[in-house]
Every structure is written in C-alpha cells, then in structure tokens.
Scaffold this motif. Structure first.
Motif, mmCIF file in Angstrom:
data_model
loop_
_atom_site.group_PDB
_atom_site.id
_atom_site.type_symbol
_atom_site.label_atom_id
_atom_site.label_comp_id
_atom_site.label_asym_id
_atom_site.label_seq_id
_atom_site.Cartn_x
_atom_site.Cartn_y
_atom_site.Cartn_z
ATOM 1 N N TRP A 43 0.826 -1.209 0.000
ATOM 2 C CA TRP A 43 0.000 0.000 0.000
ATOM 3 C C TRP A 43 0.862 1.261 0.000
ATOM 4 C CZ3 TRP A 43 -4.287 -1.463 -1.690
ATOM 5 C CH2 TRP A 43 -4.811 -2.693 -1.335
ATOM 6 N N VAL A 44 1.961 1.244 0.740
ATOM 7 C CA VAL A 44 2.892 2.366 0.683
ATOM 8 C C VAL A 44 3.423 2.515 -0.737
ATOM 9 C CG1 VAL A 44 5.130 3.242 1.485
ATOM 10 C CG2 VAL A 44 3.526 2.238 3.124
ATOM 11 N N ASP A 45 3.777 1.379 -1.354
ATOM 12 C CA ASP A 45 4.284 1.385 -2.723
ATOM 13 C C ASP A 45 3.253 1.969 -3.693
ATOM 14 O OD1 ASP A 45 6.771 0.209 -4.182
ATOM 15 O OD2 ASP A 45 5.070 -0.324 -5.464
ATOM 16 N N LYS A 46 1.978 1.559 -3.523
ATOM 17 C CA LYS A 46 0.917 2.060 -4.409
ATOM 18 C C LYS A 46 0.714 3.562 -4.228
ATOM 19 C CE LYS A 46 -1.882 -2.187 -4.746
ATOM 20 N NZ LYS A 46 -2.082 -2.239 -6.196
ATOM 21 N N GLU A 47 0.781 4.048 -2.972
ATOM 22 C CA GLU A 47 0.571 5.481 -2.727
ATOM 23 C C GLU A 47 1.699 6.309 -3.344
ATOM 24 O OE1 GLU A 47 -2.022 4.954 1.409
ATOM 25 O OE2 GLU A 47 0.134 5.315 1.498
ATOM 26 N N ILE A 48 2.925 5.813 -3.253
ATOM 27 C CA ILE A 48 4.052 6.519 -3.881
ATOM 28 C C ILE A 48 3.880 6.544 -5.392
ATOM 29 C CG2 ILE A 48 6.546 6.499 -4.254
ATOM 30 C CD1 ILE A 48 6.786 5.097 -1.507
ATOM 31 N N SER A 49 3.545 5.401 -5.957
ATOM 32 C CA SER A 49 3.405 5.304 -7.419
ATOM 33 C C SER A 49 2.296 6.215 -7.922
ATOM 34 C CB SER A 49 3.125 3.850 -7.826
ATOM 35 O OG SER A 49 4.191 3.007 -7.439
ATOM 36 N N PHE A 50 1.171 6.223 -7.197
ATOM 37 C CA PHE A 50 0.048 7.069 -7.611
ATOM 38 C C PHE A 50 0.452 8.544 -7.569
ATOM 39 C CE2 PHE A 50 -3.869 9.460 -6.801
ATOM 40 C CZ PHE A 50 -4.678 8.987 -7.836
ATOM 41 N N PHE A 51 1.189 8.943 -6.513
ATOM 42 C CA PHE A 51 1.611 10.341 -6.382
ATOM 43 C C PHE A 51 2.582 10.716 -7.499
ATOM 44 C CE2 PHE A 51 3.537 14.067 -4.290
ATOM 45 C CZ PHE A 51 2.396 14.674 -3.792
ATOM 46 N N LYS A 52 3.470 9.795 -7.854
ATOM 47 C CA LYS A 52 4.406 10.055 -8.953
ATOM 48 C C LYS A 52 3.655 10.219 -10.269
ATOM 49 C CE LYS A 52 8.167 7.465 -9.030
ATOM 50 N NZ LYS A 52 9.004 6.245 -8.895
ATOM 51 N N GLU A 53 2.575 9.416 -10.459
ATOM 52 C CA GLU A 53 1.780 9.527 -11.686
ATOM 53 C C GLU A 53 1.114 10.896 -11.796
ATOM 54 O OE1 GLU A 53 -0.941 6.303 -11.522
ATOM 55 O OE2 GLU A 53 0.599 4.758 -11.784
ATOM 56 N N LEU A 54 0.910 11.559 -10.665
ATOM 57 C CA LEU A 54 0.319 12.904 -10.678
ATOM 58 C C LEU A 54 1.322 13.961 -11.136
ATOM 59 C CD1 LEU A 54 -1.608 12.802 -7.256
ATOM 60 C CD2 LEU A 54 -2.585 12.531 -9.531
ATOM 61 N N GLY A 55 2.583 13.543 -11.351
ATOM 62 C CA GLY A 55 3.617 14.471 -11.804
ATOM 63 C C GLY A 55 4.259 15.259 -10.686
ATOM 64 N N ARG A 56 4.207 14.726 -9.436
ATOM 65 C CA ARG A 56 4.741 15.460 -8.295
ATOM 66 C C ARG A 56 5.907 14.724 -7.643
ATOM 67 N NH1 ARG A 56 -1.008 16.173 -5.570
ATOM 68 N NH2 ARG A 56 -2.147 16.879 -7.394
ATOM 69 N N SER A 57 6.737 14.059 -8.435
ATOM 70 C CA SER A 57 7.868 13.325 -7.861
ATOM 71 C C SER A 57 8.777 14.224 -7.042
ATOM 72 C CB SER A 57 8.667 12.642 -8.978
ATOM 73 O OG SER A 57 7.879 11.667 -9.633
ATOM 74 N N ASP A 58 8.904 15.502 -7.465
ATOM 75 C CA ASP A 58 9.783 16.421 -6.749
ATOM 76 C C ASP A 58 9.223 16.794 -5.378
ATOM 77 O OD1 ASP A 58 11.516 16.405 -8.854
ATOM 78 O OD2 ASP A 58 10.781 18.272 -9.743
#
Length: 778
Positions: free
Chosen positions: A104-119
């Motif tokens: 679930w932590v992995d999914k939340e990180i991946s979803f946030f990165k997909e939003l274009g907010r990796s920085d």
C-alpha cells in the motif's frame, strides 16, 4: 479510512488549490511514529519573521492527512485515499523495512508520482538503513522500491528530502533525531533552507524564553513580597495584614497575567501550568492555614478561589482536576471562620478578624466556583443547588444591610441559575430565572448609575433571548435581543476604546441577526447586522490576532453569514444564486481554518469541536445546493463527505456527554440532512438508516417533560424526508402516512404559535406534498 485534521481547507500559500499540505504514507507498524510526526507538524507555528515576509501567511503547516492503516480490504487504493493524494501538495513517506514491504505504501508513492509530483516526495527514515530494501542483500533497507527513481547513485536521498528520525548514536553515527528531522521536513514544506528555518526558530525560542523568564521572575519577586507580608502578619499587626492583602492581590494579578501570556505571546501551556503549580506550592508554604490567625485563614481561602478560577480558565482536564480540592479546602476554611468565637483581644480591638460581610462575599465566590465545577462534570442538580444557595445568601445580606452591592449579587445569582438550567436543557426554568435577573438588575439601575450594571443588563437580555428562541417564543426573543444590542451600543459610545465592550457589541449584533432571520425571515436586515458585526471583528482581530476569544467570535459570525447566504441561494436568478453560494463557501473556508487553529490549541474542547461540526454541516449544505444548481455529481459526493465528518464529530460530542438533550438534537439534525443526500445518490438503505436513527433521537427528546416545541418541528422534517424516501421507492401509501403525521405536528405548532411565519410556510409545503402524493395514487 483516514484521519483528516481539517478537511477541504485550502493551504493558501505555495500550494494553491490543495486541501492538504501533505499526505503521510506509512506502514501500520510505524503508526506511532506517524501519529507523533503528524501532531508535531500540525502544532508547529511558523516563525513570525517568515510570516512577515508575506510568503507564509498561515501560522501552521497544516492540515496533514494521515492514512490510518495499510490494511485495506480492496485490491487497489480506495477513492478516499486517491482524493487525498490528489489534493495533497507533498507526500511524506515514512521509510522502514516494514514500509518497504508494504504494497500500500508502494501504491501510494506510485500514484503520487503519476500525478507528476515526484519532486514533492519527502522521505523520512523511521527505522532501518538508508538503502533500497532487498530481502536478500539488504533486508534492513528502509526505502520502498517505488522511491528508486528518486534516489541518487549511492542509494541515499538527495537533500533536503532526506530526514532520519532515528536518534544519533554516541559515536556520531545514526540519524538526525526527531527534532532535526522534523525541521528538515518543515523546511521542505515551506520552501526555505534548513539554515534559515533553524535561525528563525532560534529567534522565536529566545523570545519565548524571555517571556517565560519574565513571568517566572515576576513570580519570584511576588513570592518574596508575599513572604515578607506573611512574616509580618504573624506579628498580628494591622500593617502586616495590609501587606498580606496587597501580596495576595498582587498574586492574583500576576497569575492572571501568566494565563493571558499563553494566548498573547505563544508561551507553551506546559510552561504556564508549571508556573501555576510552582506558585501554588510557594503560596501554600507562605500562607499556611495553621489556625493561629483568622486573617491568614481568610487570605488562604481567597487565594484558593483565585487559583480555582484560573485553573478553570486554562480549561484542560488536568487543570480541572485541581479545582475540586481547592473548593473543599476553601469550604472548610470558611466554615471555620463563620463558626469561631471572637477572642478577648478582638473584643478590645487589639487584634482583628475578617469582616463578616467579606466572608459572605467570599462564600458567594465559592458557590460560583462550585457551580462551574459541577456543570463541567455534568452534575446539574448540584450546580443548581449552589446557585440557589447563592441567591439565598445574597437576599439575607441585602435584607440585613440594604447595600446595593448585595442587590447586584442577587441579580447575578438569578442569572447563574438561568445559565445552569439552560445548559441542562430546562428552558422554561432558565427563562424564569433570567427574567428575575432582569427585574433585579433594572431595579438596581434605578437606584444607581454604574457601567457594570448596564453590562449585566445586556448579558441577561441576550441570554434570555437565546433561551426564548429555543422555546419558540421568537417574537419575545427578538425584542429582548434588540434591547441588548441597543444597550451594547450605548456601552461602546460611553467608552469607545474599551475592547471588551466592542466584543460585546459584536456578539449582540450577531445574535440580533439570528433573531431577525428566525422571526421576520428578513435576509437583508439580517445581513446588515452581520455586516456591522464583521466590521467590529475586522478591527479586533487585526489589532491582536492572538486573542482566541476574538477568533472564535469571528468563526461563529462567518458561519452565520454563510448560513444566511445559503438561504439566498434559492433565488430564481441562477447567477445570483451561484454568487451567494460562492460567498458562503468563502466565509465557511475561513471559519474552518479558525476552528482548526482553535482545536490545535485544545483538541478536547467540546464547544470548539461543535463549532467545527457546524461548519462541516454548512459545507455539506453548500455542496448540495451547488449540485442542485446544475453542478457536477462530484458536488454530491463532497456533500455526503462533509455531512459524514459532521456526524462523526457530533457522535464524539454526544459520547462525551450523553445526557445533554442539545447534543442529541444536534446529531439528529445532521443525520436528517445526510439521509436526504443519500436519497439524491439513490442510496436508499443508507438514507433510511440515517433518518430512522434521527427519528429515534428526536422521539426520545420529545417524550421528556422538558420537550420544546422547536424539537417537534424537527420530527415533522424527518417524517417529510421519510415520505420522500417512500415515494422514491414507490411506496405511495407509506409516503402519505408520513406526510399526514408531519402535517398534524405542524398544525399543532401553528395553533400554539400563530405568529410564526415558518410554521405557516411548513404547512403550505406539506399540504402541497400531500396533494402531489394523492395525484400519484390515482
């Protein structure tokens, strides 16, 4: 699913349009660390030098969304979590071996990165090593694989995103420690360097230490003065008694100032409480009740009541627990003073004893403290007994001396009795007591001209008006509140720079706006009064933003403005309607920000929690109105979510005090609205459960001897809502039955209160609805 400390409050700086400053993602094994970090971030106050720059206008780096657990039932992220991630400016990932192995932590990180907010991803190590987790090569690695793209070549995070909450080891190795790690996270959230933030924080810490040291120094000087006074008092001289009197009065002023520093200068509450505890111990030693001097016994009793009053002002549970022992000690002391016989030295004038009138005044103050302590514990019968004893004592001394000061004490006793009855839900008894208070105060004002008497009159008028509204005596309530507003205006005219009087006028104007809307249904006149109050609020809050009482007044006023604008949203002109909804939303958002700041100072404050629940209810109403005006279906989802938040808060309030009828009514009202939204969403089972629960609460209320007419109208509203539900389900006969029950209730109310316009409008709607159902059945 998640813990939201302030739903849908825009950040307002550096994150335009986001509801949350950050989302905390973590494994359930790291829950305690997540809770600690969330509390610490939300309670952190941005240093004033940074706020003065104009970039950071808010005081806090909140709200923060914390997902409760990684144990979700579905195979994918829930919609609530996705919504929170989309509306979060930053993602804070608590890294540990457990988090690295949490899907679930992995999914939340991946979803946030997909939003274009990796920085905007901040990693915080709470356990393990700063490396990518590999079950074979590095099982203690803390970083989830989804963070790999955010890592440099040596598997360490790029500054300033790296923070290690683990404490450093003695050899210098290890983490940053909690405080430094927290500051690194805050620096990233604020977009400033760690060096600048720590420098500014150091300036704030130094200032707070100076204030606390000044308070402590004042206490020390006061203790020395009191020690000198106490030593001389043992010699039984009149000069000693005067010195001791001055020392106690100085103590009361110093302790009161200390409590005020908490709000005005940001001195932490634990510092204030420690100073109060130290002062209590010091004065307990200096003014010992050893039975050798009646003056010492009297002054000790007086000081006890000063401490009891100030512990009540602090307001937390720990402070409240100290009040009862102080009351009991004071009661014993006063009983001893009242029952003792005068000594020979006192008879011939070589020694003195406290004046019986002074002892009686202290007894009145004791009864007030008792009443307040009993109401805090929900023991209203005992509180009322204290108020009745207070009235009897004031009457006896008035008859004995004829002194007008005792007439004022008599009036205040009736007002306290009215307040206790109101809090208990006994409205008729409350109104009768307030009427006696008014009658006595008017009699006093005919005999003397004192500003305090005019203030007493205004407070009693306003309190009575509030009680009369709940009894559905709305015309009487409006008349009383108009007089209260005129009295408050006269107070300000006499002393235009008195901020207490300005606040009084603000509160009375707000209540007058409520009364005008309730009795006359005059939206324009109501908005005019609210607008006058808002001008006063602007002036007060700009002059001193640290005054929490002024901030709460503003929050309540903004909620009332939003409420009246909601009524105007029914306009036939769509443009006007939408503009009113936009303004209502604007006011509620600011009010919610204030409510959250207040709760951050005192999370257990039931009044402030209710304030937030009312604002959540208003947000639900605004979203529903926007949906009905042609808004997107997401508005309906927002409405249901806001109502669910309000229900959760009101359940918590009722659980803390299950005997309060007012809290039951509060919960029932929002359950009805939630049920109506569920009907709009075609969730009929959810709607029926909500409406039936509301009906049970209301029927329990209306079956009591203290049932109020206005509660019956709420029963009629539930019946009408159930009729709509039955109609939607195709059960026309059941719908007709519910509508007929609602009509009977409203007709009964109209018979008792023919002048109330609202009941006539209710009856007209219900009769129209009955006709509609009849035509459907043919």
């Amino acid at each position: 699913m998640g813990k939201k400390s302030a739903d849908a409050i825009p950040v307002g700086e550096g994150g335009e349009g986001y509801r949350y400053r950050a989302f905390i993602s973590y494994s359930s094994k790291d829950r305690s660390a997540a809770e600690k970090l969330q509390r610490s971030l939300e309670s952190y106050r941005i240093p004033k030098p940074l706020r003065r720059s104009g970039i950071h206008r808010n005081e806090r780096v909140s709200p923060i969304f914390r997902d409760r657990s990684d144990l979700k039932a579905s195979a994918d992220l829930g919609q609530t979590i996705k919504d929170a991630l989309e509306n979060s400016e930053y993602l804070i990932v608590l890294c540990s071996p457990a988090a690295a192995n949490s899907k679930w932590v992995d999914k939340e990180i991946s979803f946030f990165k997909e939003l274009g907010r990796s920085d905007n991803i901040i990693a915080v190590i709470v356990g393990g090593l700063p490396a990518v987790n590999d079950p074979l090569r590095e099982p203690q690695g803390a970083f989830p694989k989804a963070l790999v793209g955010l890592l440099s070549g040596d598997d360490s995070l790029t500054e300033p995103l790296a923070a290690d909450i683990q404490e450093p080891a003695a050899d210098g190795r290890g983490g940053d420690g909690f405080n430094l790690a927290k500051l690194k996270v805050i620096a990233t959230l604020l977009g400033v360097s760690l060096a600048e933030l720590t420098q500014r924080q150091a300036e704030v810490d130094r200032r707070q230490r100076r204030v606390a040291q000044a308070v402590a120094a004042g206490m020390l000087v006061l203790a020395v003065v009191a020690g000198i006074g106490a030593w001389i008092a043992v010699e039984q001289s009149r000069a000693a008694e005067r010195r001791l009197q001055n020392a106690v009065e100085s103590a009361a002023r110093q302790i009161g100032a200390t409590v005020r520093y908490r709000d005005r200068y940001g001195v932490p509450s634990d510092v204030i409480q420690e100073l109060l505890r130290s002062a209590e111990v010091d004065f307990g030693k200096l003014i010992s009740d050893d039975g050798t001097s009646p003056k010492l016994v009297f002054q000790r009793a007086r000081l006890n009541l000063e401490f009891a009053e100030l512990f009540n002002l602090v307001g937390d549970e720990q402070s409240q627990q100290k009040v009862a022992p102080l009351i009991e000690e004071t009661k014993t002391a006063l009983n001893r003073l009242e029952q003792r016989s005068s000594t020979a030295w006192e008879w011939i004038g070589l020694s003195s004893t406290p004046d019986p009138a002074a002892i009686a005044l202290l007894r009145l103050k004791l009864l007030d403290a008792e009443g307040q302590e009993k109401t805090y514990g929900g023991r209203f019968t005992e509180a009322i007994a204290s108020a009745e004893s207070r009235i009897a004592l004031a009457q006896a001394w008035l008859a004995k001396t004829g002194d007008l000061a005792w007439l004022r004490e008599l009036a205040q006793g009736h007002c306290r009795l009215g307040a206790y009855n109101y809090q208990w839900g006994r409205l008729a008894a409350s109104a009768a007591s307030y009427e006696k208070c008014l009658e006595t105060t008017r009699s006093l004002m005919q005999k003397r001209h004192a500003p305090s008497d005019r203030g007493d009159l205004m407070a009693a008028l306003s309190a009575l008006a509030t009680t009369l509204v709940e009894m559905d005596r709305r015309s009487d309530a409006l008349s009383r509140q108009q007089e209260a507003a005129e009295t408050a205006k006269a107070l300000v005219s006499a002393e235009p720079h008195n901020t207490d009087y300005q606040r009084t006028e603000l509160v009375t104007l707000t209540r007058l706006g409520d009364m005008i809307l309730s009795v006359q249904m005059n939206v324009a006149a109501s908005l005019q009064r609210y607008g006058q109050a808002l001008l006063i609020s602007d002036k007060l809050t700009k002059s001193d933003a640290s005054r929490l009482d002024w901030q709460r007044d503003r929050s309540l006023l903004l909620e009332r403005l939003a409420s009246v604008l909601l009524r105007s949203a029914d306009s036939a002109d769509a443009t006007t309607s939408l503009e009113n909804l936009r303004r209502a939303d604007f006011y509620v958002v600011e009010a919610l920000q204030i409510a959250e700041r207040l709760l951050n100072n005192d999370p257990l404050n039931q009044e402030w929690l209710r304030d937030r629940s009312v604002l959540e209810e208003r947000q639900g109403q605004i979203a529903l109105a926007a949906y009905k005006r042609g808004g997107h279906a997401s508005k309906l989802v927002d409405s249901a979510r806001w109502y669910a938040n309000a229900i959760s808060d009101r359940r918590a309030i009722l659980k803390a005090d299950p005997g309060r009828s007012f809290y039951k009514l509060d919960l029932a009202v929002v359950l009805v609205q939630f049920g109506e939204v569920a009907m709009e969403r075609r969730e009929n089972q959810v709607a029926e459960r909500s409406l039936r629960e509301a009906l049970l609460l209301l029927e329990d209320l209306t079956s009591s001897n203290e049932a109020q007419p206005i509660w019956l109208r709420e029963v009629a509203k539930v019946r009408a809502a159930l009729a709509n539900l039955h109609q939607q389900q195709g059960s026309i006969a059941d719908a007709q039955t519910e509508i007929q029950r609602a009509i009977e209730i409203i007709r009964n109310l109209r018979g008792k209160f023919p002048d109330i316009l609202q009941y006539r409008m209710d009856e007209e709607y219900l009769i129209y609805k009955r006709g509609e159902l009849t035509s459907l059945r043919k």
